[in-house]
Design a protein around this motif. Structure first.
Motif, mmCIF file in Angstrom:
data_model
loop_
_atom_site.group_PDB
_atom_site.id
_atom_site.type_symbol
_atom_site.label_atom_id
_atom_site.label_comp_id
_atom_site.label_asym_id
_atom_site.label_seq_id
_atom_site.Cartn_x
_atom_site.Cartn_y
_atom_site.Cartn_z
ATOM 1 N N ASP A 162 0.989 -1.101 0.055
ATOM 2 C CA ASP A 162 -0.134 -0.135 -0.072
ATOM 3 C C ASP A 162 1.084 1.278 0.103
ATOM 4 N N TYR A 165 2.297 1.777 -3.538
ATOM 5 C CA TYR A 165 1.229 2.162 -4.430
ATOM 6 C C TYR A 165 0.943 3.800 -3.904
ATOM 7 N N GLN A 166 1.007 4.093 -2.771
ATOM 8 C CA GLN A 166 0.832 5.590 -2.566
ATOM 9 C C GLN A 166 1.840 6.516 -2.935
ATOM 10 N N GLN A 167 2.914 5.862 -3.024
ATOM 11 C CA GLN A 167 4.155 6.689 -3.838
ATOM 12 C C GLN A 167 3.966 6.699 -5.147
ATOM 13 N N LYS A 209 -5.360 -3.475 -5.813
ATOM 14 C CA LYS A 209 -4.785 -2.152 -5.410
ATOM 15 C C LYS A 209 -4.695 -1.644 -7.275
#
Ligand SMILES: [Zn+2]
Length: 372
Positions: A162, A165-167, A209
């Motif tokens: 996660d 993914y956020q990056q 995701k």
């Protein structure tokens, strides 16, 4: 072109000042039309695997952004090498030379990803995060898909995905050259019988995701097991395809890295795409090179291998996966002007334009849009 949607409104108004604005707008469009048209006529390029600016060039001065803009490169999967500090190239191929300390893989990933993102910001390159971004890139804006070659940074923990993914991570190759809890890879003796449980959960997590799964470097068993779990198309971003595929006992790394035609077809049958690498041999020969015909700086031979793979897998399932800089001095193409020349060769070879479009950019764009 952003001004287009406002044109009908301008055309329908009789207001004199609006009319002058209209005339000025039309004049401006007319002046820009030849340049824009020439740019638009060039087939966009997408590359499913590139280390441009990471290994043989210095990132800040690599010229990647300028090269992408000048060659109408729409999409590049820019591959962070997750295990770079722990591998080395030897005489016959690349292998692991040391064991990462706890936390070191995650730290390496964060450091390199930070440098990559700083480069994108400094050079005004778009980061591809959504299907709409893919469309914008095909329409003319060059974009980078932040990608990792190896899921090593997770250190065995799927829930760390996660944060990546956020990056901005949107394309994840599961394995590379160091021992990993994810699964088996082509260049060493298998120990997981394919994918581990963690590897299978990682594919599920990527599907949830909306991260593209890249099976390159995985063993045939790992490919089969990944396809059994995956709910969206996958890619094999770079490598080559032969009838029987490679084996970790093969003498050279490039032979170990062969994907079997059977596995390539299974990936294709699920809507996936195989990226053909731009690897070059110093003296390719039918007697010892296992059938790979591309010599150094020979963009035309690379074009022929791409056309051969289209014959085997169909035009919907082949793409560029150049591995720029990843192949060191053994390159047929080392920048996007040279990749552009491959597209030119495909045109000279009289491949149908619809085939070239799919190979050059459409197939990678399609799987990205299916996943993101
Ligand atoms: Zn690789």
């Amino acid at each position: 072109m952003r001004s287009t949607p406002t044109m009908p409104a301008l055309l329908s108004t009789p207001n004199p000042s609006r009319r002058r604005l209209l005339q000025a707008t039309l004049a401006l469009l007319a002046a820009r039309a030849p340049l824009a048209a020439a740019q638009q006529q060039r087939i966009p390029i997408a590359d499913m695997h590139s280390h441009y600016g990471m290994l043989t060039r210095t990132m800040a001065s690599s010229g990647l952004a300028e090269d992408m803009r000048s060659q109408r490169v729409a999409l590049v999967a820019w591959k962070l090498i997750a295990d770079a500090r722990w591998i080395r190239a030897g005489d016959t191929g690349i292998s692991q030379v040391s064991e990462p300390a706890p936390g070191a893989l995650a730290e390496h990933f964060n450091t390199v990803l930070g440098r990559m993102k700083a480069y994108l910001a400094a050079n005004g390159l778009k980061t591809v995060l959504t299907a709409e971004d893919v469309d914008a890139c095909i329409a003319g804006e060059p974009g980078i898909v932040l990608a990792s070659e190896g899921a090593d940074f997770l250190e065995g923990q799927v829930d760390k995905l996660d944060a990546a993914y956020q990056q901005g991570l949107r394309h994840l190759q599961l394995v590379h050259y160091i021992r990993t809890p994810v699964g088996d890879f082509q260049t060493v003796r298998p120990v997981h019988n394919g994918l581990s449980d963690m590897g299978k959960r990682l594919i599920e997590a990527c599907n949830q995701k909306r991260i593209l799964v890249d099976l390159a470097h995985g063993t045939g068993d790992a490919v089969d097991q990944a396809l059994a779990v995956a709910k969206t198309p996958v890619v094999w971003s770079h490598g080559w395809v032969t009838q029987s595929g490679g084996n970790w006992l093969d003498r050279f790394g490039y032979l170990q890295r062969r994907l079997s035609l059977d596995h390539a077809r299974k990936i294709a049958d699920r809507g996936g795409v195989i990226g053909l690498w731009g690897l070059a041999l110093s003296a390719p020969s039918p007697s010892w090179s296992g059938g790979w015909s591309v010599g150094r700086r020979d963009a035309q031979a690379y074009a022929k291998e791409l056309a051969n793979l289209v014959d085997k897998l169909g035009a919907d399932h082949v793409a560029f996966g150049t591995d720029i800089e990843g192949v060191g001095p053994n390159w047929s193409v080392n920048d996007y002007a040279q990749v552009r020349s491959v597209v030119d060769h495909l045109q000279e070879m009289k491949l149908a334009s619809s085939v070239i479009d799919r190979l050059a950019f459409g197939n990678y764009a399609r799987v990205l849009k299916a996943v993101l």
